[in-house]
Scaffold this active site. Structure first.
Site, PDB file in Angstrom:
ATOM      1  N   ARG A 123      -6.028  -7.665  -3.021  1.00 36.05           N
ATOM      2  CA  ARG A 123      -6.866  -7.490  -2.310  1.00 36.05           C
ATOM      3  C   ARG A 123      -7.700  -6.554  -2.835  1.00 36.05           C
ATOM      4  NH1 ARG A 123      -1.560  -9.059  -1.149  1.00 36.05           N
ATOM      5  NH2 ARG A 123      -1.062  -9.412   0.863  1.00 36.05           N
TER       6      ARG A 123
ATOM      7  N   VAL B  87      -0.089   0.720  -6.934  1.00 37.84           N
ATOM      8  CA  VAL B  87       1.254   0.919  -7.856  1.00 37.84           C
ATOM      9  C   VAL B  87       1.910  -0.724  -7.868  1.00 37.84           C
ATOM     10  CG1 VAL B  87       3.010   2.159  -7.042  1.00 37.84           C
ATOM     11  CG2 VAL B  87       0.901   3.472  -6.323  1.00 37.84           C
ATOM     12  N   ILE B  88       2.740  -1.355  -8.098  1.00 34.71           N
ATOM     13  CA  ILE B  88       3.629  -2.873  -8.076  1.00 34.71           C
ATOM     14  C   ILE B  88       4.557  -1.510  -8.742  1.00 34.71           C
ATOM     15  CG2 ILE B  88       3.793  -4.169  -9.867  1.00 34.71           C
ATOM     16  CD1 ILE B  88       0.697  -4.369  -9.808  1.00 34.71           C
TER      17      ILE B  88
ATOM     18  N   HIS C  78      11.584   3.873  -8.954  1.00 33.89           N
ATOM     19  CA  HIS C  78       9.927   4.915  -8.890  1.00 33.89           C
ATOM     20  C   HIS C  78       9.277   4.736  -8.566  1.00 33.89           C
ATOM     21  CE1 HIS C  78       7.836   7.338 -12.179  1.00 33.89           C
ATOM     22  NE2 HIS C  78       7.284   6.296 -11.942  1.00 33.89           N
TER      23      HIS C  78
ATOM     24  N   ALA D 130      -1.226   6.948  -9.692  1.00 33.52           N
ATOM     25  CA  ALA D 130      -1.276   7.554  -8.122  1.00 33.52           C
ATOM     26  C   ALA D 130      -0.543   8.470  -7.736  1.00 33.52           C
ATOM     27  CB  ALA D 130      -0.527   6.106  -7.425  1.00 33.52           C
TER      28      ALA D 130
ATOM     29  N   PHE E 136      -7.802   5.555   2.785  1.00 35.39           N
ATOM     30  CA  PHE E 136      -6.384   5.434   1.902  1.00 35.39           C
ATOM     31  C   PHE E 136      -7.053   3.539   0.788  1.00 35.39           C
ATOM     32  CE2 PHE E 136      -1.656   4.240   1.204  1.00 35.39           C
ATOM     33  CZ  PHE E 136      -1.449   4.771   0.071  1.00 35.39           C
TER      34      PHE E 136
HETATM   35  N1  INI Z   1       0.945   4.890 -11.581  1.00 32.35           N
HETATM   36  C1  INI Z   1       0.398   3.803 -10.538  1.00 32.35           C
HETATM   37  O1  INI Z   1      -0.806   4.798 -10.211  1.00 32.35           O
HETATM   38  N2  INI Z   1       0.619   3.301 -10.178  1.00 32.35           N
HETATM   39  C2  INI Z   1       1.742   2.046 -10.715  1.00 32.35           C
HETATM   40  O2  INI Z   1       2.748   1.037 -10.172  1.00 32.35           O
HETATM   41  C3  INI Z   1       2.918   2.932 -11.447  1.00 32.35           C
HETATM   42  N3  INI Z   1       4.248   2.884 -11.927  1.00 32.35           N
HETATM   43  O3  INI Z   1       4.243   1.395 -11.786  1.00 32.35           O
HETATM   44  O4  INI Z   1       5.387   3.312 -12.784  1.00 32.35           O
HETATM   45  C4  INI Z   1       2.415   4.518 -12.159  1.00 32.35           C
HETATM   46  N4  INI Z   1       3.797   5.454 -12.686  1.00 32.35           N
HETATM   47  C5  INI Z   1       2.088   6.526 -12.843  1.00 32.35           C
HETATM   48  C6  INI Z   1       2.262   7.548 -12.295  1.00 32.35           C
HETATM   49  O5  INI Z   1       1.926   7.627 -11.445  1.00 32.35           O
HETATM   50  C7  INI Z   1       2.482   9.288 -13.201  1.00 32.35           C
HETATM   51  O6  INI Z   1       0.893   9.158 -13.510  1.00 32.35           O
HETATM   52  C8  INI Z   1       2.795   9.446 -14.106  1.00 32.35           C
HETATM   53  O7  INI Z   1       4.684   9.961 -13.304  1.00 32.35           O
HETATM   54  C9  INI Z   1       2.675  11.020 -14.791  1.00 32.35           C
HETATM   55  O8  INI Z   1       3.044  11.774 -13.717  1.00 32.35           O
END
Ligand code: INI
Length: 152
Positions: free
Chosen positions: A124, A78-79, A85, A53, A110
């Site tokens: 969802r 995103v969980i 983080h 994300a 979105f």
């Molecule tokens: N990216 C997500 O899309 N969802 C998540 O839950 C997530 N978690 O949990 O870490 C996540 N992390 C990766 C982030 O989006 C980047 O790709 C990474 O930090 C590299 O830039």
């Protein structure tokens, strides 16, 4: 009857994250289905994938810069984990999506889920709470039609 979300000729870019990919794919399926059912042609759909994300906004920027899209859809999941983080990723992703619309005047639907656990996300993404990918696509089309009509 034409509705606010009918979109013959509208070109749509979709950005889908690979993180939590099996759930994101269900969001993408819902979005694609909605768009095709509402007059967007397969060849006017441009799907790109990004790692997570966090990377969605720069891909939206790049798609907007091509001049080949009238609407954009952001899809991710995103969980929440054990650290803060989650908050950084959610906040930057949401703010980035809003910024893209503000800077380019191209609407961004979105469809990024921000959930406490995988069950909330699955609900969802075509489960008992609907499909937020589909809803994001609908909003993007409605806004593309609205903005287009206000410009002409
Ligand atoms: N990216 C997500 O899309 N969802 C998540 O839950 C997530 N978690 O949990 O870490 C996540 N992390 C990766 C982030 O989006 C980047 O790709 C990474 O930090 C590299 O830039």
């Amino acid at each position: 009857m034409k509705t606010a979300s009918d979109a013959p000729g509208v070109r749509v870019g979709l950005v889908a994250a690979r993180f939590n990919g099996s759930i994101v794919e269900r969001l993408l399926e819902g979005a694609r289905r909605f768009l095709l059912e509402h007059g967007v042609r397969e060849e006017e759909l441009l799907v790109v994938r990004v790692p997570g994300a966090w990377e969605i906004p720069p891909a939206l920027d790049a798609l907007a810069a091509t001049g080949r899209v009238d609407a954009l859809v952001a899809l991710g999941v995103v969980i929440r984990g054990e650290t803060p983080h989650f908050d950084y990723i959610c906040n930057e992703c949401a703010a980035g999506c809003a910024r893209v619309t503000a800077q380019t005047a191209i609407p961004v639907g979105f469809g990024v889920l921000t959930c406490n656990d995988a069950a909330q996300a699955a609900a969802r993404a075509g489960g008992k709470a609907g499909n937020k990918g589909e809803e994001a696509a609908e909003a993007a089309l409605e806004m593309a039609n609205l903005l287009g009509s206000l410009r002409s």
